[in-house]
Scaffold this motif. Structure first.
Motif, PDB file in Angstrom:
ATOM      1  N   SER A 168      -4.658 -45.310 -32.102  1.00 38.52           N
ATOM      2  CA  SER A 168      -5.124 -43.920 -32.035  1.00 38.52           C
ATOM      3  C   SER A 168      -6.565 -43.788 -32.519  1.00 38.52           C
ATOM      4  O   SER A 168      -7.380 -43.087 -31.919  1.00 38.52           O
ATOM      5  CB  SER A 168      -4.214 -43.020 -32.869  1.00 38.52           C
ATOM      6  OG  SER A 168      -2.899 -43.044 -32.378  1.00 38.52           O
ATOM      7  N   TRP A 172      -9.609 -42.443 -30.091  1.00 39.45           N
ATOM      8  CA  TRP A 172     -10.218 -41.137 -30.295  1.00 39.45           C
ATOM      9  C   TRP A 172     -11.536 -41.174 -31.056  1.00 39.45           C
ATOM     10  O   TRP A 172     -12.375 -40.292 -30.863  1.00 39.45           O
ATOM     11  CB  TRP A 172      -9.235 -40.214 -31.017  1.00 39.45           C
ATOM     12  CG  TRP A 172      -8.066 -39.888 -30.147  1.00 39.45           C
ATOM     13  CD1 TRP A 172      -6.787 -40.342 -30.251  1.00 39.45           C
ATOM     14  CD2 TRP A 172      -8.090 -39.047 -28.983  1.00 39.45           C
ATOM     15  NE1 TRP A 172      -6.006 -39.849 -29.237  1.00 39.45           N
ATOM     16  CE2 TRP A 172      -6.780 -39.043 -28.448  1.00 39.45           C
ATOM     17  CE3 TRP A 172      -9.082 -38.302 -28.354  1.00 39.45           C
ATOM     18  CZ2 TRP A 172      -6.442 -38.329 -27.308  1.00 39.45           C
ATOM     19  CZ3 TRP A 172      -8.747 -37.588 -27.212  1.00 39.45           C
ATOM     20  CH2 TRP A 172      -7.428 -37.601 -26.713  1.00 39.45           C
ATOM     21  N   SER A 224     -14.744 -39.131 -29.877  1.00 42.16           N
ATOM     22  CA  SER A 224     -15.274 -38.071 -30.735  1.00 42.16           C
ATOM     23  C   SER A 224     -16.775 -38.235 -30.968  1.00 42.16           C
ATOM     24  O   SER A 224     -17.526 -37.254 -31.013  1.00 42.16           O
ATOM     25  CB  SER A 224     -14.543 -38.071 -32.083  1.00 42.16           C
ATOM     26  OG  SER A 224     -13.171 -37.842 -31.913  1.00 42.16           O
TER      27      SER A 224
END
Length: 214
Positions: A119, A123, A127
């Motif tokens: 994860s 991400w 981001s």
């Protein structure tokens, strides 16, 4: 024959009424139309109005804009690909090995930690890319929303990234039990994102430099 100031302004005013989104496309269109009008006035001995009319009748400005965006999109993917290749030699090779090693370590430990690392790896890079959208848009002087080459680069990098995220969502469980494929996919994904961030950083620097110059 060089156009005078008010003639250039007339061309500029007409382009402004068309559905052209980007400042750089408008500038390129202005230069293209002004040159074509000047050539017709000389070669065909036309008045400005007649040459102006012929040029605009023959020109599909929306098609011109689409071709510009397509060109920038392809150029961005080529630049990202070339940047990825630089990780195969020199000091950057160590970074590539670090990416692969981190992926391997993540998938060699417990499933819970693996999923957390997965994860984070998915991400976190995504981001970071927001930096190249939120901040430049907030700093309105950069007008990045009105620069075709900047927005095309954002789109060219984001589209494969979101496609990869969608693919991860579909095959996540399978990848977790097939670590070799997962490490390969995960490493390639992160390498693409890192290369994209490098390209966007250069592009943003160029935008800032252009604004400072003007």
């Amino acid at each position: 024959m060089k156009l005078v100031h008010y003639q250039i302004e007339q061309i500029q005013a007409y382009i402004a009424t068309q559905n052209i989104w980007y400042d750089d496309v408008k500038a390129e269109l202005l230069d293209h139309v002004a040159t074509a009008v000047e050539e017709k006035m000389v070669d065909q001995d036309l008045t400005f109005i007649d040459a102006y009319g012929e040029v605009f009748l023959a020109l599909d400005m929306n098609k011109f804009q689409r071709h510009k965006l397509k060109y920038e999109h392809i150029a961005t993917l080529r630049d990202v690909g070339n940047e990825m290749l630089t990780f195969l030699k020199g000091k950057k090779l160590l970074c590539l090995l670090a990416i692969i090693s981190a992926s391997g370590i993540g998938f060699s430990i417990s499933a819970t930690v693996t999923e957390e690392l997965w994860s984070l790896g998915v991400w976190m890079p995504l981001s970071l890319m927001v930096y190249f959208i939120i901040i430049p848009i907030y700093a309105k002087k950069y007008r990045v929303l009105y620069l075709s080459y900047y927005m095309s680069r954002i789109n060219a990098i984001y589209l494969p990234t979101f496609m990869a995220l969608s693919l991860i969502g579909w095959v996540e469980n399978w990848l977790l039990v097939n670590p070799i494929f997962a490490i390969t996919f995960f490493s390639a994904y992160n390498l693409f994102v890192i290369a994209g961030l490098i390209i966007m950083n250069r592009t943003l620097k160029q935008v800032k430099s252009d604004v400072a110059y003007h």
